[in-house]
Design a protein around this motif. Structure first.
Motif, short mmCIF file in Angstrom:
data_model
loop_
_atom_site.label_atom_id
_atom_site.label_comp_id
_atom_site.label_asym_id
_atom_site.label_seq_id
_atom_site.Cartn_x
_atom_site.Cartn_y
_atom_site.Cartn_z
N ALA A 138 12.05 7.11 1.77
CA ALA A 138 11.83 8.45 1.22
C ALA A 138 10.14 8.98 1.53
O ALA A 138 10.06 9.94 2.22
N HIS A 139 9.35 7.93 0.53
CA HIS A 139 7.80 8.08 0.64
C HIS A 139 6.94 8.21 1.71
O HIS A 139 6.25 8.95 2.28
N PHE A 140 7.95 7.22 2.90
CA PHE A 140 7.24 6.49 3.51
C PHE A 140 7.68 7.57 4.86
O PHE A 140 6.93 8.15 5.80
N ARG A 141 8.91 8.24 4.74
CA ARG A 141 9.67 9.40 5.79
C ARG A 141 8.46 10.54 5.75
O ARG A 141 8.33 11.58 6.60
N GLN A 142 8.46 10.76 4.49
CA GLN A 142 7.23 12.14 3.87
C GLN A 142 5.91 11.75 3.99
O GLN A 142 5.53 13.24 4.80
#
Length: 227
Positions: free
Chosen positions: A15-19
């Motif tokens: 989720a952090h990478f995608r954000q």
């Protein structure tokens, strides 16, 4: 040999990478394709010098270096800085093979692509199509993994990404030069290492039988490693 490495990134890390990738600069992926591949490539990539891509790429490289399964399967000597790509609206990458030699960005030396790696960052239920199809001696194998999982496969193989007909497929890709160039030798070392690890469970660290197996592994690695 295809090797799946599960949970390279946790759900929170994905989720952090995608954000973070939402803030990156995305460009036409054909800009980095070879003269033949450009005709069959339709995707987006994070620009090579984009600071977000560089930051996330470094974080991913650090993670791979701490994963025993990745280290065992790849025996990585050099790794290309990870590239983040996205497929949507019919985006695809037709049947192709990866370049054998790649000039490392910012370096005056090349990387020999022994292994290719795809890290899936989109859950499979978020998109339709987008399978990574890899030609093997047993026929084509379709790979579509959970977000955070990675597949390692020979760079010498023909492979493609099927069209994404709905949703978006986001991945990170990279290429690895192994210390052992011969794929069959690397596969034998991997099997031996996995066997040693399995047999070591519950045994003392100085078990002489395990020590002899490690001795064999190291001498085979010494014989087969690229000078």
């Amino acid at each position: 040999m295809l090797t799946v490495i599960e949970q390279v990134l946790s759900a929170d890390e994905v989720a952090h990478f995608r954000q973070r990738l939402r803030a990156a600069r995305w460009v036409d992926g054909r800009a980095t394709a070879g003269t033949r591949a450009v005709a069959v490539k339709q995707n987006l990539q994070v620009e090579r010098e984009d600071p977000v891509g560089r930051e996330l790429g470094q974080a991913l490289l650090a993670r791979l270096g701490r994963l025993p399964l990745f280290v065992s399967a790849s025996l990585a000597e050099r790794i290309w800085p990870p590239v983040f790509n996205a497929y949507r609206d019919g985006g695809h990458y037709g049947l192709h093979s990866d370049a054998a030699l790649m000039l490392l960005p910012g370096a005056e030396r090349s990387l020999r692509s022994d292994l290719s790696a795809t890290l899936f960052l989109s859950p499979p239920e978020e998109y339709e199509g987008g399978e990574l199809e890899i030609e093997t001696s047993f026929g084509a194998q379709a790979v579509k993994l959970a977000a955070g999982d990675m597949v390692l496969y020979p760079s010498s193989s023909l492979h493609r990404v099927t069209p994404v007909t709905a949703g978006e497929r986001v991945c990170a890709i990279t290429w690895i030069q192994s210390a052992v160039a011969d794929a069959s030798a690397r596969a034998l070392l991997f099997d031996l290492d996995q066997g040693i690890q399995a047999l070591s469970v519950g045994r003392p660290a100085d078990d002489p039988a395990i020590g002899r197996l490690v001795h064999v592994y190291q001498n085979l690695l010494r014989r087969w490693a690229t000078p």
